[in-house]
Design a protein around this motif. Structure first.
Motif, short mmCIF file in Angstrom:
data_model
loop_
_atom_site.label_atom_id
_atom_site.label_comp_id
_atom_site.label_asym_id
_atom_site.label_seq_id
_atom_site.Cartn_x
_atom_site.Cartn_y
_atom_site.Cartn_z
N VAL A 1 7.08 -3.31 -5.24
CA VAL A 1 6.33 -2.25 -4.57
C VAL A 1 4.88 -2.27 -5.04
CG1 VAL A 1 8.32 -0.72 -4.25
CG2 VAL A 1 6.91 -0.49 -6.32
N MET A 2 4.00 -1.88 -4.14
CA MET A 2 2.60 -1.69 -4.51
C MET A 2 2.29 -0.20 -4.50
SD MET A 2 -0.92 -2.58 -2.53
CE MET A 2 -2.51 -2.25 -3.33
N ILE A 3 1.79 0.28 -5.62
CA ILE A 3 1.26 1.64 -5.65
C ILE A 3 -0.25 1.52 -5.57
CG2 ILE A 3 1.45 1.63 -8.20
CD1 ILE A 3 1.43 4.71 -5.78
N ASP A 4 -0.83 2.04 -4.52
CA ASP A 4 -2.27 1.94 -4.31
C ASP A 4 -2.94 3.25 -4.71
OD1 ASP A 4 -4.84 1.49 -3.57
OD2 ASP A 4 -4.43 1.10 -1.45
N GLU B 1 6.40 9.02 -4.35
CA GLU B 1 7.59 9.28 -3.54
C GLU B 1 7.91 8.10 -2.62
OE1 GLU B 1 6.31 12.75 -5.45
OE2 GLU B 1 5.13 11.52 -4.06
N ILE B 2 6.89 7.53 -2.00
CA ILE B 2 7.13 6.38 -1.10
C ILE B 2 7.63 5.19 -1.90
CG2 ILE B 2 6.00 4.68 0.38
CD1 ILE B 2 4.23 6.93 1.42
N CYS B 3 7.01 4.93 -3.05
CA CYS B 3 7.45 3.82 -3.90
C CYS B 3 8.89 4.04 -4.35
CB CYS B 3 6.53 3.68 -5.10
SG CYS B 3 4.86 3.12 -4.68
N LYS B 4 9.21 5.23 -4.79
CA LYS B 4 10.57 5.55 -5.23
C LYS B 4 11.57 5.33 -4.10
CE LYS B 4 13.42 9.35 -7.07
NZ LYS B 4 14.47 9.23 -6.04
N GLN B 5 11.23 5.77 -2.89
CA GLN B 5 12.12 5.61 -1.75
C GLN B 5 12.41 4.14 -1.48
OE1 GLN B 5 13.58 8.24 0.41
NE2 GLN B 5 14.82 6.38 0.68
N CYS B 6 11.38 3.31 -1.53
CA CYS B 6 11.56 1.89 -1.26
C CYS B 6 12.36 1.21 -2.37
CB CYS B 6 10.20 1.21 -1.07
SG CYS B 6 9.40 1.64 0.49
N ILE B 7 12.11 1.61 -3.61
CA ILE B 7 12.89 1.07 -4.73
C ILE B 7 14.36 1.43 -4.55
CG2 ILE B 7 13.30 1.25 -7.22
CD1 ILE B 7 10.21 1.74 -7.46
N HIS C 1 0.81 -1.23 0.00
CA HIS C 1 0.00 0.00 0.00
C HIS C 1 0.84 1.28 0.00
CE1 HIS C 1 -3.98 -1.75 0.21
NE2 HIS C 1 -3.54 -2.60 1.13
N GLY C 2 1.72 1.40 -0.99
CA GLY C 2 2.39 2.68 -1.18
C GLY C 2 1.39 3.70 -1.65
#
Length: 309
Positions: A101-104, A88-94, A83-84
């Protein structure tokens, strides 16, 4: 072994008509219990980190704990962001080394969801990371996910096909009647298998995902309440429904609530029965054992993924 993506894992699960367990992690004991169970059952594994877990344990600690688990068990593990909520959150985790990653974007209108998802996909694929997205809205509450029953919507099969084609996403979480957290409604839990079959037929060999798939086993709710809790009665998804879903294109099933209930019940029981104990290793060890037992149960009786490595 190593951190890996879910691509080959999902392909094998789809062909074998079983599902991969995606278990939410928050601390060392939970990670240890999960990986020990997976190793003993020879089952593939996804460890996923929610927004709440990132705030509680901090991403660096969780990633290092997962890497330690890989070194200790020799398992290949997918490290997944659950549940990104934004790019920005997805990019940070990548950038931090997550392999999935999950983009919700399910809270957004259809076109905005596509635009956001495509942006994450483009960034992730260039770096060898896979992406899960969500279409439709599941009711319920879990960490930072909060959707009322009136706002829940099932996934439209035609939109699902268009969404996958336009975004290039690697897997899709669909809404067919599951709920985040625990069920809290009058009737019996029901999954729309007709809708699932249609989506699976229209997206052949494409991995689908079920969120909100905990069973909410009554004995653990009762145990929590017996030893000082006040958890209301709740209904989860019956295990036979989840097994059926895994035969119809669902390759990833998320499990969180059942882990929390099992661990909490074990710790409460131990503290009530051993009130003089103040060593955290004693009661956290009991919680770790409960996590391991629960994960083994899920692997054998729900996911059907034992001995598939």
């Amino acid at each position: 072994m190593a951190l890996i993506t879910s691509k080959k894992m999902f392909q094998k699960a789809y062909e074998g008509k079983y599902a991969i367990g995606a278990f939410n992690v928050n601390n060392m004991e939970i990670i240890q219990g999960i990986v020990e169970a997976a190793k003993e059952e020879r089952s593939p594994l996804i460890l996923q980190v929610s927004a709440g877990a990132r705030k509680y344990a901090r991403p660096t600690y969780l990633k290092k704990l997962v890497e330690a688990a890989i070194d200790d068990t020799g398992l290949d593990v997918v490290l997944h962001l659950d549940h990104g909520e934004n790019f920005e959150i997805c990019k940070q985790c990548i950038d931090d080394g997550f392999t999935s990653v999950m983009i919700d974007g399910s809270k957004h209108p259809f076109e905005e969801n596509i635009e956001l998802t495509k942006k994450v996909v483009d960034y992730a694929h260039k770096r060898g990371v896979v992406v899960e997205a969500e279409l439709g809205k599941l009711a319920g509450i879990e960490d930072d996910v909060n959707v009322s029953a009136k706002d829940a919507t099932f996934t439209d099969p035609d939109q699902a096909v268009e969404f996958v084609e336009r975004t290039g996403v690697d897997s899709l979480a669909i809404a067919i009647g599951t709920s985040h957290g625990a069920y809290k409604f009058k009737g019996e839990p029901r999954l729309d298998f007709e809708r699932l079959e249609k989506i699976s037929h229209m997206l052949p060999e494409f991995p689908l995902v079920l969120h909100g798939a905990s069973t909410v086993i009554p004995e653990f709710v009762d145990a929590c309440n017996k030893f000082g809790g006040n958890i209301p009665g709740a209904k989860g998804v019956p295990e036979d429904m989840l097994r059926r879903a895994s035969k119809l294109g669902v390759c990833k099933i998320n499990i969180d609530t059942d882990l929390r209930l099992a661990m909490t019940a074990a710790i409460r029981k131990y503290l009530v029965e051993s009130p003089d104990v103040f060593d955290p290793r004693k009661y956290l060890g009991k919680g770790r054992d409960a996590i391991k037992d629960m994960v083994k149960h899920k692997i054998k009786n729900v996911l059907d993924s034992s001995n598939t490595l």
